[in-house]
Write a protein that holds these residues in place. Sequence first.
Motif, PDB file in Angstrom:
ATOM      1  N   UNK A 143      -0.623 -60.149  27.291  1.00 32.01           N
ATOM      2  CA  UNK A 143      -2.008 -59.809  26.937  1.00 32.01           C
ATOM      3  C   UNK A 143      -2.480 -60.565  25.693  1.00 32.01           C
ATOM      4  N   UNK A 144      -1.590 -60.666  24.703  1.00 36.38           N
ATOM      5  CA  UNK A 144      -1.962 -61.405  23.489  1.00 36.38           C
ATOM      6  C   UNK A 144      -2.247 -62.863  23.811  1.00 36.38           C
ATOM      7  N   UNK A 145      -1.410 -63.474  24.660  1.00 36.41           N
ATOM      8  CA  UNK A 145      -1.615 -64.881  24.998  1.00 36.41           C
ATOM      9  C   UNK A 145      -2.917 -65.076  25.800  1.00 36.41           C
ATOM     10  N   UNK A 146      -3.216 -64.139  26.662  1.00 33.34           N
ATOM     11  CA  UNK A 146      -4.425 -64.294  27.498  1.00 33.34           C
ATOM     12  C   UNK A 146      -5.689 -64.244  26.648  1.00 33.34           C
ATOM     13  N   UNK A 147      -5.726 -63.353  25.667  1.00 31.65           N
ATOM     14  CA  UNK A 147      -6.968 -63.150  24.926  1.00 31.65           C
ATOM     15  C   UNK A 147      -7.079 -64.063  23.713  1.00 31.65           C
ATOM     16  N   UNK A 148      -6.021 -64.273  22.942  1.00 30.65           N
ATOM     17  CA  UNK A 148      -6.168 -64.908  21.637  1.00 30.65           C
ATOM     18  C   UNK A 148      -5.494 -66.276  21.514  1.00 30.65           C
ATOM     19  N   UNK A 149      -4.660 -66.667  22.412  1.00 30.98           N
ATOM     20  CA  UNK A 149      -3.994 -67.963  22.279  1.00 30.98           C
ATOM     21  C   UNK A 149      -4.873 -69.069  22.855  1.00 30.98           C
ATOM     22  N   UNK A 150      -5.031 -70.215  22.148  1.00 32.63           N
ATOM     23  CA  UNK A 150      -5.792 -71.338  22.708  1.00 32.63           C
ATOM     24  C   UNK A 150      -5.152 -71.848  23.991  1.00 32.63           C
ATOM     25  N   UNK A 151      -5.975 -72.290  24.905  1.00 29.83           N
ATOM     26  CA  UNK A 151      -5.446 -72.737  26.199  1.00 29.83           C
ATOM     27  C   UNK A 151      -4.500 -73.908  26.048  1.00 29.83           C
ATOM     28  N   UNK A 152      -4.802 -74.819  25.121  1.00 34.29           N
ATOM     29  CA  UNK A 152      -3.960 -76.005  24.978  1.00 34.29           C
ATOM     30  C   UNK A 152      -2.591 -75.677  24.387  1.00 34.29           C
ATOM     31  N   UNK A 153      -2.517 -74.622  23.600  1.00 31.44           N
ATOM     32  CA  UNK A 153      -1.252 -74.262  22.938  1.00 31.44           C
ATOM     33  C   UNK A 153      -0.640 -72.976  23.498  1.00 31.44           C
ATOM     34  N   UNK A 154      -1.159 -72.525  24.600  1.00 29.47           N
ATOM     35  CA  UNK A 154      -0.675 -71.252  25.149  1.00 29.47           C
ATOM     36  C   UNK A 154       0.815 -71.289  25.511  1.00 29.47           C
ATOM     37  N   UNK A 155       1.365 -72.316  26.139  1.00 26.68           N
ATOM     38  CA  UNK A 155       2.814 -72.315  26.435  1.00 26.68           C
ATOM     39  C   UNK A 155       3.664 -72.225  25.175  1.00 26.68           C
ATOM     40  N   UNK A 156       3.275 -73.022  24.146  1.00 30.56           N
ATOM     41  CA  UNK A 156       4.061 -72.988  22.910  1.00 30.56           C
ATOM     42  C   UNK A 156       3.974 -71.622  22.242  1.00 30.56           C
ATOM     43  N   UNK A 157       2.776 -71.051  22.163  1.00 29.20           N
ATOM     44  CA  UNK A 157       2.622 -69.730  21.556  1.00 29.20           C
ATOM     45  C   UNK A 157       3.353 -68.649  22.355  1.00 29.20           C
ATOM     46  N   UNK A 158       3.305 -68.786  23.676  1.00 33.83           N
ATOM     47  CA  UNK A 158       4.028 -67.811  24.509  1.00 33.83           C
ATOM     48  C   UNK A 158       5.516 -67.867  24.228  1.00 33.83           C
ATOM     49  N   UNK A 159       6.059 -69.074  24.104  1.00 35.99           N
ATOM     50  CA  UNK A 159       7.488 -69.224  23.809  1.00 35.99           C
ATOM     51  C   UNK A 159       7.819 -68.644  22.438  1.00 35.99           C
ATOM     52  N   UNK A 160       6.959 -68.913  21.451  1.00 32.54           N
ATOM     53  CA  UNK A 160       7.217 -68.412  20.105  1.00 32.54           C
ATOM     54  C   UNK A 160       7.141 -66.886  20.056  1.00 32.54           C
ATOM     55  N   UNK A 161       6.108 -66.307  20.643  1.00 35.19           N
ATOM     56  CA  UNK A 161       5.975 -64.849  20.627  1.00 35.19           C
ATOM     57  C   UNK A 161       7.127 -64.185  21.397  1.00 35.19           C
ATOM     58  N   UNK A 162       7.498 -64.785  22.509  1.00 38.12           N
ATOM     59  CA  UNK A 162       8.617 -64.218  23.279  1.00 38.12           C
ATOM     60  C   UNK A 162       9.907 -64.273  22.483  1.00 38.12           C
ATOM     61  N   UNK A 163      10.116 -65.377  21.770  1.00 33.98           N
ATOM     62  CA  UNK A 163      11.327 -65.507  20.952  1.00 33.98           C
ATOM     63  C   UNK A 163      11.355 -64.466  19.839  1.00 33.98           C
ATOM     64  N   UNK A 164      10.208 -64.225  19.211  1.00 37.49           N
ATOM     65  CA  UNK A 164      10.159 -63.239  18.133  1.00 37.49           C
ATOM     66  C   UNK A 164      10.446 -61.843  18.665  1.00 37.49           C
ATOM     67  N   UNK A 165       9.830 -61.492  19.792  1.00 33.81           N
ATOM     68  CA  UNK A 165      10.072 -60.165  20.387  1.00 33.81           C
ATOM     69  C   UNK A 165      11.526 -60.029  20.825  1.00 33.81           C
ATOM     70  N   UNK A 166      12.080 -61.081  21.431  1.00 37.18           N
ATOM     71  CA  UNK A 166      13.473 -61.040  21.865  1.00 37.18           C
ATOM     72  C   UNK A 166      14.419 -60.923  20.677  1.00 37.18           C
ATOM     73  N   UNK A 167      14.091 -61.598  19.567  1.00 37.62           N
ATOM     74  CA  UNK A 167      14.937 -61.507  18.376  1.00 37.62           C
ATOM     75  C   UNK A 167      14.967 -60.084  17.837  1.00 37.62           C
ATOM     76  N   UNK A 168      13.787 -59.427  17.816  1.00 37.22           N
ATOM     77  CA  UNK A 168      13.762 -58.036  17.350  1.00 37.22           C
ATOM     78  C   UNK A 168      14.589 -57.142  18.261  1.00 37.22           C
ATOM     79  N   UNK A 169      14.478 -57.385  19.566  1.00 39.86           N
ATOM     80  CA  UNK A 169      15.264 -56.582  20.527  1.00 39.86           C
ATOM     81  C   UNK A 169      16.759 -56.822  20.359  1.00 39.86           C
TER      82      UNK A 169
END
Length: 411
Positions: A143-169
Amino acid sequence: MTPASATVPPAAPVARPTRTPDARRSGFGRLPQALRTPQVMDVGIAVAVGAATVLMDTQGPDARVSAAVWWDLALAAPLIVRRRYPTVCLALVSVLCFGQWLQDVRASGPLAFLIALYTFSSSEVRRATMAAAVVVAGLGVALVMIRWAPSSQRPLHTLMFTAVVAAAWIAGVYARTRRAYLRATLERAETAERDRDRQAQIAIAADRAQMAREMHDVIAHSLSVMITLNDAAAAVASPEAMRTTVVQASDVGRQALSEMHRMLRVLREDAQADLFPQPGLAQLGDLVAMVRDAGLDVRLSITGDVRVLPATAQLAAYRIVQESLTNVLKHARSVQHVDVALTVGEDELRVQIEDDGARIDEHGRGRMGHGLQGMSERAALFGGTAVAGPSAPRGWTVRAVLHTDPMPDPQ
């Protein structure tokens, strides 16, 4: 063991600073300990997260609208109960994050979601709840990537956000695993300590039982012989015979006293005990001779070579014979003969002591005492048995079997 003269004196204790009475009365010495309680720490973390996110949203280069401040504070509030109710905390933060997304308010408050996710994954919850939390975390990133991430950088931001969430888990899972490992290690250490104490108690009980058997066999036998000899000395009329009988009683008493001193020296830790060989079947002749001097007609027969028997088995057989002859002296009446027979087999030793005294029920010899119990315990150490009972038409018989090859483990 280090001799007393060479003992190194203990080192002087290191001086530590002490708090003054004023400091103790003010309570400053107790303040750090109070801050280390889980409830106070959770409140402190919630306040710190709320303050940090508010500062980032209002004082940073990318200052955001004032509505973000309220979302920051609301998202930090559930962290107060994060350790007490980790599932409730994660659910509240997730609902608030979804509300923020619906309102299209960008804020730093979702930092609280990472802390709540870490606490949740480090707690002991059911697998179904864990799976639901993983789905919620993945949906939130999408949801965060769909609404607030720029389209051109969405894959990179998705990878970064996923890594941060996975690290916390993963950090939470590691904390839970480490906690479980430390708990299991502590339980194993406590179990090992209990087992060690239990084994020590068993060893002490075994040593006490063995010492009690030895003292009973030595003292009871010697005192019985002495009493019989003194009774005989009082009954004879000849001074020479009386003198001989009293001398024999004194010799038995000295022998018993020497045995007692030897066993007591073994019990003392600060004395070097004199080591004497334990009696074996080779000393049966001396034992029988002593009982004959007390007035019993004892006939000894040995079949087989007793020298091939282990020393422990010989000691057990010797004590069984000694206890049986002591019982004859103490309890039997009108005894004419006592037959002691030992038979050495290929893998066992049979011992039989039989007398022709008065009927057992007339004198109460059927009671189970410490001597009969000791004989059974000695035989049981070699996987054998020892039984005692009346004979027909009169007398008393003791039969013992000791297995010597292979020897059972006494433990």
